[in-house]
Design an enzyme around this catalytic site. Sequence first.
Site, PDB file in Angstrom:
ATOM      1  N   SER A  63       0.823  -1.203   0.000  1.00 55.91           N
ATOM      2  CA  SER A  63       0.000   0.000   0.000  1.00 55.91           C
ATOM      3  C   SER A  63       0.855   1.251   0.000  1.00 55.91           C
ATOM      4  O   SER A  63       1.787   1.396   0.799  1.00 55.91           O
ATOM      5  CB  SER A  63      -0.917   0.015   1.231  1.00 55.91           C
ATOM      6  OG  SER A  63      -1.684   1.190   1.251  1.00 55.91           O
ATOM      7  N   CYS A  64       0.553   2.135  -0.921  1.00 52.91           N
ATOM      8  CA  CYS A  64       1.162   3.468  -0.958  1.00 52.91           C
ATOM      9  C   CYS A  64       0.044   4.485  -1.126  1.00 52.91           C
ATOM     10  O   CYS A  64       0.094   5.361  -1.992  1.00 52.91           O
ATOM     11  CB  CYS A  64       2.177   3.586  -2.090  1.00 52.91           C
ATOM     12  SG  CYS A  64       3.653   2.578  -1.882  1.00 52.91           S
TER      13      CYS A  64
END
EC number: 2.1.1.37
Length: 389
Positions: A83-84
């Site tokens: 996740s970014c």
Amino acid sequence: MSDGSGPSVVDLFCGAGGLSEGLRQAGFCPKVGVDFDSHAAATYRHNHPGVPVIEKDISEVTGKEILDLAGVDHVDLIAGGPSCQGFSTHGKRMQDDPRNFLFEHFVRLVNELRPRMFLMENVKGMLTYNKGAFRRQIEAAFEEIGYRTNFAQVVAADYGVPQLRHRILFIGTCDDHLPLTFPNPTHGDVEKGLRPHVTVEEAIGDLPSIGQDFLQEYRAYRTAPRGPYQVYSRSNAPQKVSMHVGRPLSPQASKLAKFIGQGEGLRAVPVDHLPERFKRMRRISNGQLRRDCTTLYHRLSTERPAYTITCNYKNVASGPFLHPHEDRSISHREAARFMSFPDRYEFVGAAIPRQIGNAVPPLLARAVGEHLFEILRGDDQRDQHYHVA
């Protein structure tokens, strides 16, 4: 579809399993999934029986633990989407969001497991944020552990997914003899010999209307499958469609929806019928009405692909999630169809919108997986493209 003899893959940040599903369709053999979300892990286990899931914080997971659980001494591919979300173009960007640095554990596990290749999927915002500094940081981290990298910006619709979902893909290898290329699009400009994009109608046209019965869990299909996408979606599916549930619009959303046609959003509503806060949104600094478009309260057009399916697809005020014919948000099954999950794929537990909205579209994963499969076998003979960002 893998028969269990294909190249091995470990799916980090596996979520509900969209990436594993697509890679399995491409011939890979998932060995282990890793995710901290208990609901997503339950969905993964349900749809990938026999594939163990390590359900804990990625920072606590080791390469040895993965190999021991997989029962193998090496891995061909590590795949995943750390996740970014702080770089996502949907919502507020936050450079210091701790989720932005989960990729460091992806790099660490690649270093510990030393797969022949890796595949990392993420939001396109990381490509340009701070003039590409974050992308360069990722490339440097892999270079430090001996992996060459390449990246491409892709649109899921260009690979048969009925959704205009923009993503960035990184691939890498420690093998000097393996090329780092990406598959050419299969869908898009028909004048260039490509198949047309899959439309909303082609994606969900066989699903029944909900009407006022929002909570019925199983419903008969409206028609027999029409077209290749519906045939794909219903392969090995139950006789009735599941998860095709909805909820009524709020009173405000119901009033606005009456003015919104297919392919239109909030800008289609006459100013006199807008709540005060939206009237303010309609005006620019000189006091004149804005003429640009917005996807708030947007009603999907049957003639085009859907927009990006996010975790908020049940809230029509947040984006383009109004059903094309009915005054309601799209159902879980419709969202899953737009993500290219087959109807046999069941989502269990809670937080289903998050499970679906955070997933990698299986058909995008399959297209990339088929290409990586050829590279690993040494069969990469087709004309390919490199950087498309």
